[in-house]
Scaffold this motif. Sequence first.
Motif, PDB file in Angstrom:
ATOM      1  N   PHE A   1       0.831  -1.205   0.000  1.00 34.58           N
ATOM      2  CA  PHE A   1       0.000   0.000   0.000  1.00 34.58           C
ATOM      3  C   PHE A   1       0.862   1.250   0.000  1.00 34.58           C
ATOM      4  N   ILE A   2       1.869   1.267   0.872  1.00 39.48           N
ATOM      5  CA  ILE A   2       2.745   2.432   0.955  1.00 39.48           C
ATOM      6  C   ILE A   2       3.531   2.630  -0.343  1.00 39.48           C
ATOM      7  N   ALA A   3       3.955   1.534  -0.952  1.00 35.74           N
ATOM      8  CA  ALA A   3       4.697   1.644  -2.213  1.00 35.74           C
ATOM      9  C   ALA A   3       3.835   2.327  -3.278  1.00 35.74           C
ATOM     10  N   GLU A   4       2.582   1.897  -3.389  1.00 31.98           N
ATOM     11  CA  GLU A   4       1.691   2.499  -4.379  1.00 31.98           C
ATOM     12  C   GLU A   4       1.311   3.921  -3.981  1.00 31.98           C
ATOM     13  N   PHE A   5       1.146   4.135  -2.691  1.00 34.46           N
ATOM     14  CA  PHE A   5       0.852   5.487  -2.220  1.00 34.46           C
ATOM     15  C   PHE A   5       1.987   6.438  -2.590  1.00 34.46           C
ATOM     16  N   SER A   6       3.217   5.987  -2.410  1.00 36.25           N
ATOM     17  CA  SER A   6       4.373   6.825  -2.717  1.00 36.25           C
ATOM     18  C   SER A   6       4.414   7.187  -4.195  1.00 36.25           C
ATOM     19  N   VAL A   7       4.007   6.243  -5.045  1.00 31.18           N
ATOM     20  CA  VAL A   7       3.963   6.518  -6.488  1.00 31.18           C
ATOM     21  C   VAL A   7       2.941   7.624  -6.768  1.00 31.18           C
TER      22      VAL A   7
END
Length: 971
Positions: free
Chosen positions: A418-424
């Motif tokens: 989730f955080i990885a996609e949020f960062s994108v």
Amino acid sequence: MDNNSLSKLRQDIEGDVRFDNLTKTIYATDASVYRKIPLGAAFPKSVEDIKKIIQFANNEKIGLIPRTAGTSLAGQCVGDGLVVDVSKHFTEIISLDQEKKQVTVQPGVIRDELNQYLKPYGLFFGPNTSTSNRCMIGGMVGNNSSGTTSIQYGVTRDKVISMKTILSDGSEAVFGRMTTAEFKQKQQEKSFEASLYNSIFNELNDSNIASEIKEHFPKPEIHRRSTGYAVDELLKSDMLGGELPYFNMAELLCGSEGTLAFTTEITVQLDDLPPALSAMVVTHYTSLEDCLMDVVPVMEHPLQLCEMMDKVILDCTKNNRAQLANRFFVEGDPAALLMLQVSAHTEIELNEAVASLQQTIAKSGLSYANPVLYGNQIPKAIELRKAGLGLLGNIVGDMKAVACIEDTAVALPDLKDFIAEFSVIMKGYGQNAVYYAHAGAGELHLRPILNLKKSSDVGLFRDITTDVARLTKKYRGSFSGEHGDGIVRAEFIPIMIGDNNYQLLRRIKSYFDPNGIFNPGKIVDAYPMDKSFRYEVDRKEPEIKTLLDFSDSEGILKAAEKCNGSGDCRKTHHMNGGMCPSYHATKNEKDTTRGRANTLREFLTNPISDAKNSFDSPEIKEAFDLCLSCKACASECPSNVDVSTLKAEFLYQYQEANGYSLRGKLFAYNTKLNGLGSKVSGLTNAMYDSKFFGGLLKKTSGVAKERSLPKVYSFNFNKHLQKSSNQNTKLKSKVVLFIDEFTKYLDIEVGKDAIELLTALGYDVELYYAESGRTFLSKGFLKQAQKLAVKNVNELKKFADAGLPVLGLEPSAILSFRDEYKRMTADKETAQKIANNSFLIEEFLAQEIADGNLSSSDFTDEARDIKIHNHCHQKALSNQKVTFDVLNLPRNYKVTIIASGCCGMAGSFGYEEEHYETSMKIGSLKLFPAVNKSSAETIIAANGTSCRHQIFDGTKRIAKHPVSILKEALV
């Protein structure tokens, strides 16, 4: 609606209804980004009052906005109807059932104060928000609050046993646990309450509706879920196919943000107090990604809390006086850190828990430092974390970390992805987000930094929120973990749970509230999330000229705008700290730092049409009236809103437009008058003591008749210094003793004692006579104060250049060199140099002790008890420990600091007849009781001249300056 209707309502209820411009202004905002001007605010005193208010709302077709502390981040307390504030009168702890471990309270009971009450019984209420020292149980129920301890003790909904409410038709209903038989019996009744049970049962007993809920609501393992109404929780009842042997409608009301019913009593389940021993491992990381990767493995341990802070928030703490000391455990410059707390009943168990946790941390190898905190170090670290949300307001300028996507919660296994996609997503918007998280619960307080005064950033506000809502839905997460839907997220409920479920919520709202009077615009049929901001979008910024320099905040308006509404100033005298003494006495929102900042912001932005200048406002005048200029807010407010300085500028500007009063002049020029009176001090003091002349003087100058007037004196300090210096045979270093305006004419004994003490200890003393300007500052005579500041800075420069420390006796005088002088002089470099070279005499002596230049051998071995009350400016701009340290020089002196807050005198404030009652009430909250409980032999220490006077007037005890106590202890 015309004011006549509101006037009639005010006459009909026992409480109060206010609808003046000031009241509407301070209730137009909460801790969110929104602003809606309400019709007014009602302050009910009884259940009958609330029933009448509900009837009024139905008749007039207006909304009611329930409010306790007003610290909601999503706009729950903002609306254009009538605000109903229960924080002032609905504050009773009704009953405690020790056997069941349950307590019943009114909604205005503060969470931390409830736990203070429960502690002797070995119990506590578990949910623990960052606002716990002022947030109220009613608000926690409305939001389904969680906080740091939810991984161990659950969320508010888990604790609610029953709720006594008033329904939209004015009838009373108690919602609590029911067996199937009790439920069916209730269905047979002929009442509005019974119709609600029938409607809810008919909806949820439909298998298609139940399937829709189970498929589209957040994953059940996410325990922080406050999206919409908690119909998924009701499905856990056995009568609806679940496993729980009861049905509890209160679970639906918890998290409903006051949109379904008005709550008057709440019964909650308590827990046993946590184990007495705790340790906290604080893991430091060079990247956010490494920090997040450690969350899942450390959560395999039975942690009390697992919290994350990133570099942005940690950097904010560097500039906050109160939080700077709480950074003691931070090593290097981490990109993020985790705070991992474990607890145990024995030291062996605690050491084993710490060792096991450290082993997991070492195995990952992702952190570069892992200090372990024990004892009183832990609450300091937690306090640093709690201040985080407020500290975000410290970002100077219009770019702010805004709340919109800060409440997402996902299942722990989904957290990393989730955080990885949020960062994108955030990188796509060019955003460096602020990460502040209940990491162990999978909840991340992620905040974009935007300028909501610009339409372009308002567009980003909506776009970012929409994208993150869709991402959260992809992982079946909760978009509102604990902060609620409010205005900012209610629009996105259809995305989060599907339109069919959203229509179910709308029907539920219509069953409970057919006329839509309860907190309209929240959860269903929501207000637009990109309208009704605190600031007009794309406005032309007002140009406001000031005498004081507010460039550190980019001007006085932005200094007021730093207030983000977090409401730290609403903590009461039962909590630590001094902010805000007038609120402690009145419990009125207008008397908080927040209320004053909001009022100043509102009327500087929207001045009245016939105003003589931007500050010519009766509303600002009323809001600042009870400000004691204690400066507690300058250090305790996480956003560093310094109302004392704002008030000085306001008073100056207002008086420039409207003239200076005689009493204002008498207090401002008090030093000059004291100088004249000292020439015939015997006559002057006799007049002050005279019932006729003293009474006449008080009456004509607006001084409270109950006050004793301070005596004036004339004394030759130079001669006294020469006499004392002749006895000095052990010269150490040279110091400059500042003989301020108070010492020179009012407190000559303190000045004499300081000279005798310093010379006896071997210091070469030079005297510096000057008026600090404090009386001018306190009354808004800024031109006169500025003239003195420029003069003193020029004269003090020689001491700073020579490295000769300037020591002050009266905190409000010497500390003006550190504080206001930097705002009044053009030569900032010299002013800063003077500030760095100016010290309370206790600060200097404490450092001398630390350097080994002073010892107990110079003082008596006699045993004495001493209680210290320190000046507010010392608490805000220095620290209390220095006074504690110097008074511990005599080896058998037992010294304690009174946790007293402000004494209530505050210079001229306590003398003024209209402020006398408030002044004495402030003193009676903490200080007077502590002094009165002391034995007659106990020495009361107070370094402020006003403080000593207030202590005498309030207790008839004579307090002494610390230097006098030390001088008397010399051998």
